[in-house]
Write a protein that holds these residues in place. Structure first.
Motif, PDB file in Angstrom:
ATOM      1  N   TYR A 115       4.762  16.430  -1.408  1.00 55.09           N
ATOM      2  CA  TYR A 115       5.212  16.051  -0.066  1.00 55.09           C
ATOM      3  C   TYR A 115       4.215  15.124   0.626  1.00 55.09           C
ATOM      4  O   TYR A 115       4.227  14.998   1.848  1.00 55.09           O
ATOM      5  N   PHE A 116       3.344  14.487  -0.172  1.00 53.52           N
ATOM      6  CA  PHE A 116       2.367  13.555   0.401  1.00 53.52           C
ATOM      7  C   PHE A 116       3.024  12.372   1.127  1.00 53.52           C
ATOM      8  O   PHE A 116       2.579  12.008   2.232  1.00 53.52           O
ATOM      9  N   PRO A 117       4.107  11.743   0.553  1.00 51.01           N
ATOM     10  CA  PRO A 117       4.730  10.604   1.268  1.00 51.01           C
ATOM     11  C   PRO A 117       5.236  10.977   2.662  1.00 51.01           C
ATOM     12  O   PRO A 117       5.036  10.258   3.627  1.00 51.01           O
ATOM     13  N   LYS A 118       5.925  12.135   2.762  1.00 49.30           N
ATOM     14  CA  LYS A 118       6.448  12.572   4.057  1.00 49.30           C
ATOM     15  C   LYS A 118       5.304  12.855   5.032  1.00 49.30           C
ATOM     16  O   LYS A 118       5.383  12.519   6.215  1.00 49.30           O
ATOM     17  N   MET A 177       0.834  -1.213   0.000  1.00 49.15           N
ATOM     18  CA  MET A 177       0.000   0.000   0.000  1.00 49.15           C
ATOM     19  C   MET A 177       0.863   1.255   0.000  1.00 49.15           C
ATOM     20  O   MET A 177       0.586   2.231  -0.685  1.00 49.15           O
ATOM     21  N   PHE A 178       2.014   1.255   0.765  1.00 45.37           N
ATOM     22  CA  PHE A 178       2.923   2.388   0.789  1.00 45.37           C
ATOM     23  C   PHE A 178       3.618   2.559  -0.555  1.00 45.37           C
ATOM     24  O   PHE A 178       3.845   3.685  -1.006  1.00 45.37           O
ATOM     25  N   GLU A 179       3.934   1.373  -1.180  1.00 46.15           N
ATOM     26  CA  GLU A 179       4.589   1.442  -2.484  1.00 46.15           C
ATOM     27  C   GLU A 179       3.665   2.076  -3.514  1.00 46.15           C
ATOM     28  O   GLU A 179       4.091   2.855  -4.355  1.00 46.15           O
ATOM     29  N   GLU A 180       2.373   1.737  -3.442  1.00 53.12           N
ATOM     30  CA  GLU A 180       1.410   2.347  -4.366  1.00 53.12           C
ATOM     31  C   GLU A 180       1.339   3.854  -4.155  1.00 53.12           C
ATOM     32  O   GLU A 180       1.256   4.615  -5.103  1.00 53.12           O
ATOM     33  N   ALA A 181       1.400   4.261  -2.911  1.00 47.53           N
ATOM     34  CA  ALA A 181       1.371   5.699  -2.628  1.00 47.53           C
ATOM     35  C   ALA A 181       2.603   6.382  -3.183  1.00 47.53           C
ATOM     36  O   ALA A 181       2.534   7.480  -3.720  1.00 47.53           O
ATOM     37  N   ASP A 182       3.762   5.770  -3.064  1.00 47.59           N
ATOM     38  CA  ASP A 182       4.975   6.374  -3.600  1.00 47.59           C
ATOM     39  C   ASP A 182       4.912   6.482  -5.114  1.00 47.59           C
ATOM     40  O   ASP A 182       5.309   7.501  -5.705  1.00 47.59           O
ATOM     41  N   ASN A 183       4.434   5.403  -5.777  1.00 43.45           N
ATOM     42  CA  ASN A 183       4.320   5.465  -7.233  1.00 43.45           C
ATOM     43  C   ASN A 183       3.329   6.535  -7.676  1.00 43.45           C
ATOM     44  O   ASN A 183       3.547   7.246  -8.654  1.00 43.45           O
ATOM     45  N   PHE A 184       2.272   6.650  -6.954  1.00 45.93           N
ATOM     46  CA  PHE A 184       1.262   7.679  -7.277  1.00 45.93           C
ATOM     47  C   PHE A 184       1.868   9.079  -7.147  1.00 45.93           C
ATOM     48  O   PHE A 184       1.656   9.946  -7.985  1.00 45.93           O
ATOM     49  N   ALA A 185       2.665   9.280  -6.102  1.00 48.12           N
ATOM     50  CA  ALA A 185       3.314  10.574  -5.907  1.00 48.12           C
ATOM     51  C   ALA A 185       4.347  10.829  -6.994  1.00 48.12           C
ATOM     52  O   ALA A 185       4.510  11.960  -7.459  1.00 48.12           O
ATOM     53  N   ASP A 186       5.077   9.769  -7.358  1.00 46.54           N
ATOM     54  CA  ASP A 186       6.079   9.939  -8.404  1.00 46.54           C
ATOM     55  C   ASP A 186       5.447  10.374  -9.717  1.00 46.54           C
ATOM     56  O   ASP A 186       6.023  11.181 -10.456  1.00 46.54           O
ATOM     57  N   ILE A 187       4.241   9.834 -10.010  1.00 45.76           N
ATOM     58  CA  ILE A 187       3.555  10.225 -11.268  1.00 45.76           C
ATOM     59  C   ILE A 187       3.285  11.717 -11.277  1.00 45.76           C
ATOM     60  O   ILE A 187       3.562  12.428 -12.236  1.00 45.76           O
ATOM     61  N   PHE A 188       2.734  12.244 -10.164  1.00 42.05           N
ATOM     62  CA  PHE A 188       2.378  13.662 -10.112  1.00 42.05           C
ATOM     63  C   PHE A 188       3.587  14.564  -9.921  1.00 42.05           C
ATOM     64  O   PHE A 188       3.553  15.732 -10.271  1.00 42.05           O
ATOM     65  N   ARG A 189       4.652  13.969  -9.314  1.00 43.28           N
ATOM     66  CA  ARG A 189       5.852  14.770  -9.075  1.00 43.28           C
ATOM     67  C   ARG A 189       6.460  15.235 -10.390  1.00 43.28           C
ATOM     68  O   ARG A 189       6.931  16.362 -10.515  1.00 43.28           O
ATOM     69  N   TYR A 215       2.404  11.488   4.910  1.00 44.51           N
ATOM     70  CA  TYR A 215       1.786  10.207   5.248  1.00 44.51           C
ATOM     71  C   TYR A 215       2.603   9.474   6.312  1.00 44.51           C
ATOM     72  O   TYR A 215       2.061   8.902   7.271  1.00 44.51           O
ATOM     73  N   VAL A 216       3.943   9.497   6.144  1.00 44.55           N
ATOM     74  CA  VAL A 216       4.830   8.850   7.125  1.00 44.55           C
ATOM     75  C   VAL A 216       4.689   9.510   8.489  1.00 44.55           C
ATOM     76  O   VAL A 216       4.626   8.840   9.533  1.00 44.55           O
ATOM     77  N   SER A 217       4.638  10.845   8.469  1.00 44.50           N
ATOM     78  CA  SER A 217       4.507  11.573   9.745  1.00 44.50           C
ATOM     79  C   SER A 217       3.202  11.223  10.444  1.00 44.50           C
ATOM     80  O   SER A 217       3.157  11.009  11.674  1.00 44.50           O
ATOM     81  N   VAL A 218       2.144  11.134   9.683  1.00 48.02           N
ATOM     82  CA  VAL A 218       0.839  10.796  10.260  1.00 48.02           C
ATOM     83  C   VAL A 218       0.862   9.386  10.823  1.00 48.02           C
ATOM     84  O   VAL A 218       0.318   9.113  11.915  1.00 48.02           O
ATOM     85  N   CYS A 219       1.510   8.443  10.093  1.00 54.99           N
ATOM     86  CA  CYS A 219       1.587   7.051  10.557  1.00 54.99           C
ATOM     87  C   CYS A 219       2.387   6.950  11.863  1.00 54.99           C
ATOM     88  O   CYS A 219       2.013   6.209  12.787  1.00 54.99           O
ATOM     89  N   GLN A 220       3.514   7.690  11.929  1.00 52.85           N
ATOM     90  CA  GLN A 220       4.319   7.667  13.133  1.00 52.85           C
ATOM     91  C   GLN A 220       3.556   8.220  14.333  1.00 52.85           C
ATOM     92  O   GLN A 220       3.633   7.713  15.450  1.00 52.85           O
ATOM     93  N   MET A 221       2.820   9.289  14.068  1.00 54.07           N
ATOM     94  CA  MET A 221       2.038   9.890  15.148  1.00 54.07           C
ATOM     95  C   MET A 221       0.966   8.916  15.624  1.00 54.07           C
ATOM     96  O   MET A 221       0.683   8.820  16.830  1.00 54.07           O
ATOM     97  N   SER A 222       0.350   8.194  14.673  1.00 55.60           N
ATOM     98  CA  SER A 222      -0.695   7.241  15.055  1.00 55.60           C
ATOM     99  C   SER A 222      -0.113   6.080  15.862  1.00 55.60           C
ATOM    100  O   SER A 222      -0.731   5.572  16.810  1.00 55.60           O
TER     101      SER A 222
END
Length: 549
Positions: free
Chosen positions: A529-532, A1-13, A534-541
């Motif tokens: 900056y969606f991946p960062k 699921m994280f890999e899909e998010a990274d690929n999605f961000a890479d497309i828009f980046r 997302y990571v920050s939100v996951c760490q906080m959770s």
């Protein structure tokens, strides 16, 4: 699921900057599409040439932003205003600097006072007396256009004295962004020369049905003295619409009356009456009359030529008189002098009407003649013009504005009675006072009314049918412009459709561009900056879960 998010961000980046370059212009263009507010039928200002001199409007294309009389500034603006709000100084400034002019005509000229009427006539004269390089259009009174003028005019920026009121910079920016604008376009107009234009001239005559004994001998009607009654039909004025033509209605009414006398065996006068109507007035320098004189060089036995010009002008209320304009004062006991005596005698019947003589020499140096009788006087024919105006410079002489038909009809009835009585007393040599036209040949409004709306021979046959009904030897000739050196030239494209499109001003497009740019930039950085995030939100959770345990 994280890999899909990274690929999605890479497309828009890597893709968003390109999408910005494509999407932004498309959104700006879509925001600028004009919306049709309404359209109106308009008349382009008349365009014509006389003796090589250009008059009227010389262009027709119009696609500009509409501005009020108070807010326009450049040649990219078309001024939209009411006729009564426009001054001569403003008009000259607009003609020199603006890109176009649209004028709303008054609803009813009768509701204006004398000062306002005089202002309209002066402005009308200033417009038609020179050539204008910008397109100028006139619209009959229309409530929707009147409302649009109020909308276009920024009245909130004016105080009661008409001076600018300074607001805060922020308020002016907000007003500029929120304001509505209008784009004006014209369809169906042109200004090409009409190479096939022509001026009709129609003539007819009345002569006794039988030969008349003069001095014991049978007199052929062709040898009888002639009286020529002349008028011109105005087919256009400031714009392409028939002005007041009661002069022609009076001529046709006289033809009707005297046809009854000439068709009588016992009452036929010892005169031939010739009636002549040309479709060119002062604006075209009486070119139709010039053509008729060139083709009728054998003008013998003419007692006098009686021309009518604005004799029934109710817009001029300063005096109530009939003026006889002559190029040379008539001598005593001449036909012109004798007719003038009968005219004054007929005017006595009406307490408020007088007959006065006005002498003006012909100025051959002028480009245009003052009165129609001057064409005949230059051919050494005794001629005069009867008019309600005491000067050819009167600003209401060629006006396009009309009065109420009831007022025109009432004045025309009075003038027909005066002229018919004077002419009848002259041809019958009656000196004593008395009314000739009564009983069977009574003069009333029904005699005149059918001819008040007569049109050009080129448009219908009403004028021709009227001549053929009352007169004999009816003949029509045409004056056409010379192919190399024309004395006159008319132009096409006098009627058009004026389209109003509702648009936003250019500053609104700039404002919208900034907002879209800020929005897309925010989206770009959010995805970048969606991946960062997302990571920050996951760490906080995760930390929240650890604390809860």
């Amino acid at each position: 699921m994280f890999e899909e998010a990274d690929n999605f961000a890479d497309i828009f980046r890597f893709g968003i900057p390109y999408y910005l370059l494509i999407t932004l212009p498309i959104l700006i263009l879509c925001s600028s599409d004009p919306v049709l507010a309404t359209d109106f039928s308009v008349h382009r200002m008349s365009q014509f040439d006389v003796n090589g001199v250009s008059y009227g409007c010389r262009s027709s294309a119009l696609n500009l932003e509409a501005k009020s009389l108070y807010t326009w500034s450049t040649s990219r603006h078309c001024v939209v205003t009411r006729f009564k709000d426009l001054s001569i100084e403003k008009f000259r400034e607009i003609r020199a600097k603006a890109g176009g002019l649209v004028i709303l005509l008054p609803k009813n000229i009768e509701n204006l006072n004398e000062e306002e009427k005089e202002h309209l006539f002066l402005l009308e004269d200033a417009m038609i007396s020179q050539a204008s390089t910008i397109p100028i259009y006139f619209s009959k009174y229309n409530e929707e256009l009147d409302r649009l003028i109020d909308d276009i005019t920024s009245t909130n920026l004016k105080n009661s004295k008409g001076q600018n009121v300074r607001e805060s910079a922020l308020a002016e920016i907000i007003n500029s962004i929120s304001a509505n604008g209008y784009q004006i376009t014209v369809t169906g107009a042109s200004h090409s020369a009409d190479k096939h234009s022509k001026i009709p001239i129609i003539q007819g005559e009345l002569a006794p049905l039988i030969s008349i004994k003069v001095g014991g001998d049978q007199e052929n009607s062709n040898k009888l003295p002639i009286i020529v009654v002349v008028a011109h039909l105005k087919t256009f004025g400031l714009y392409n619409e028939y002005p007041e033509n009661s002069d022609v209605a009076i001529v046709l009414s006289l033809a009707d009356l005297f046809s009854k006398l000439h068709n009588s065996v016992t009452a036929a006068p010892k005169y031939r009456l010739m009636f002549l109507i040309s479709e060119s007035g002062a604006l075209l320098n009486f070119q139709g009359t010039k053509k008729w004189l060139d083709e009728n060089t054998q003008t013998q036995n003419i007692d006098f030529v009686l021309c009518l010009d604005t004799i029934n002008q109710p817009l001029s209320t300063k005096t109530n008189a009939i003026y006889m304009h002559v190029s040379k004062p008539p001598k005593d006991n001449t036909p012109v002098s004798n007719f003038f005596k009968h005219l004054k005698q007929s005017c006595i019947t009406y307490d408020n009407v007088t007959a006065e003589g006005v002498h003006k020499k012909i100025n051959l140096a002028d480009n245009q003649l003052a009165w129609e009788h001057e064409r005949f006087s230059m051919k050494r024919l005794p001629a005069f013009t009867l008019s309600s105006l005491n000067s050819h410079k009167d600003i209401s002489k060629v006006t396009s504005f009309k009065y109420n038909n009831d007022v025109v009809l009432r004045n025309a009835e009075q003038n027909v009675k005066i002229l018919a009585e004077a002419l009848a007393k002259y041809v019958y040599k009656i000196e004593e006072n008395g009314e000739i036209f009564s009983g069977v040949v009574n003069i009333d409004k029904d005699l005149i009314k059918p001819w008040l709306q007569v049109k050009s021979i080129l448009h219908n046959n009403d004028l021709k049918n009227g001549f053929e009904k009352y007169l004999k030897n009816v003949k029509i000739i045409y004056e056409k412009p010379d192919t190399r050196e024309p004395d006159f030239m008319l132009y096409d494209g006098q009627e058009a459709v004026l389209n109003f499109y509702r648009i936003k001003p250019a500053v609104f497009d700039l404002f919208l561009t900034v907002i879209i740019a800020i929005y897309l930039t925010g989206i770009y950085f959010a995805i970048q900056y969606f991946p960062k995030l997302y990571v920050s939100v996951c760490q906080m959770s995760k930390m929240e879960k650890v604390k809860s345990i």
